[in-house]
Design a protein around this motif. Structure first.
Motif, mmCIF file in Angstrom:
data_model
loop_
_atom_site.group_PDB
_atom_site.id
_atom_site.type_symbol
_atom_site.label_atom_id
_atom_site.label_comp_id
_atom_site.label_asym_id
_atom_site.label_seq_id
_atom_site.Cartn_x
_atom_site.Cartn_y
_atom_site.Cartn_z
ATOM 1 N N GLY A 192 0.810 -1.215 0.000
ATOM 2 C CA GLY A 192 0.000 0.000 0.000
ATOM 3 C C GLY A 192 0.844 1.265 0.000
ATOM 4 N N HIS A 193 2.165 1.108 0.053
ATOM 5 C CA HIS A 193 3.099 2.231 0.106
ATOM 6 C C HIS A 193 4.225 2.011 -0.901
ATOM 7 N N GLY B 253 -6.708 5.490 -6.417
ATOM 8 C CA GLY B 253 -6.640 5.130 -7.837
ATOM 9 C C GLY B 253 -5.438 4.271 -8.160
ATOM 10 N N SER B 254 -4.652 3.925 -7.132
ATOM 11 C CA SER B 254 -3.477 3.084 -7.345
ATOM 12 C C SER B 254 -3.288 2.163 -6.149
ATOM 13 N N PHE B 255 -2.340 1.207 -6.279
ATOM 14 C CA PHE B 255 -2.112 0.234 -5.215
ATOM 15 C C PHE B 255 -0.682 -0.297 -5.283
ATOM 16 N N ALA B 256 -0.244 -0.894 -4.184
ATOM 17 C CA ALA B 256 1.015 -1.644 -4.120
ATOM 18 C C ALA B 256 0.696 -2.923 -3.363
ATOM 19 N N ASP B 257 0.783 -4.057 -4.042
ATOM 20 C CA ASP B 257 0.336 -5.318 -3.452
ATOM 21 C C ASP B 257 1.423 -6.105 -2.735
ATOM 22 N N ALA B 258 2.651 -5.600 -2.738
ATOM 23 C CA ALA B 258 3.747 -6.312 -2.080
ATOM 24 C C ALA B 258 4.623 -5.325 -1.317
#
Length: 124
Positions: free
Chosen positions: A49-50, A66-71
């Protein structure tokens, strides 16, 4: 000096500053990591998420809506694909739009501008 500190001229052993970590020598945190406390022996990985896109970050940066970080350890966020959305910051995934709905064209314009593409054309 030991973990989380280094020898400084005329000061003895001093703790590593924010954005730095190490054992005997403080080094800038690499992209994908950060140091939000003094005296760390190792940088912390950016949590899902960051993102952490440059060296020496003092804190992880939340992915914008509107965006993501999955790892963990990401240096960039991924934009949600067509038919999905992330309404809040710091998301680890996008969710599907409800049936018979879509993203607002104004939001797509904002996301396109983030990518450097501000010449969008809304679909009918």
């Amino acid at each position: 000096c030991g973990e989380g500190s280094q020898l400084a001229v005329d000061m003895g052993c001093v703790p590593c500053s924010l954005g730095l970590a190490g054992v005997d020598v403080c080094k800038r945190c690499l992209p994908g990591t950060y140091a939000n406390e003094t005296g760390l022996s190792a940088c912390r990985g950016c949590s899902p998420g960051h993102y952490c896109n440059v060296e020496g970050l003092e804190d992880a940066i939340p992915c914008p809506a509107g965006s993501f970080a999955d790892a963990a350890g990401q240096i960039a966020c991924h934009l949600c694909t067509c038919g999905t959305f992330a309404a809040a910051a710091a998301q680890t995934a996008c969710v599907a739009c409800a049936p018979s709905t879509s993203q607002r064209p104004e939001r797509w314009k904002t996301l396109r501008q983030l990518e450097g593409m501000d010449d969008w054309v809304p679909f009918e």
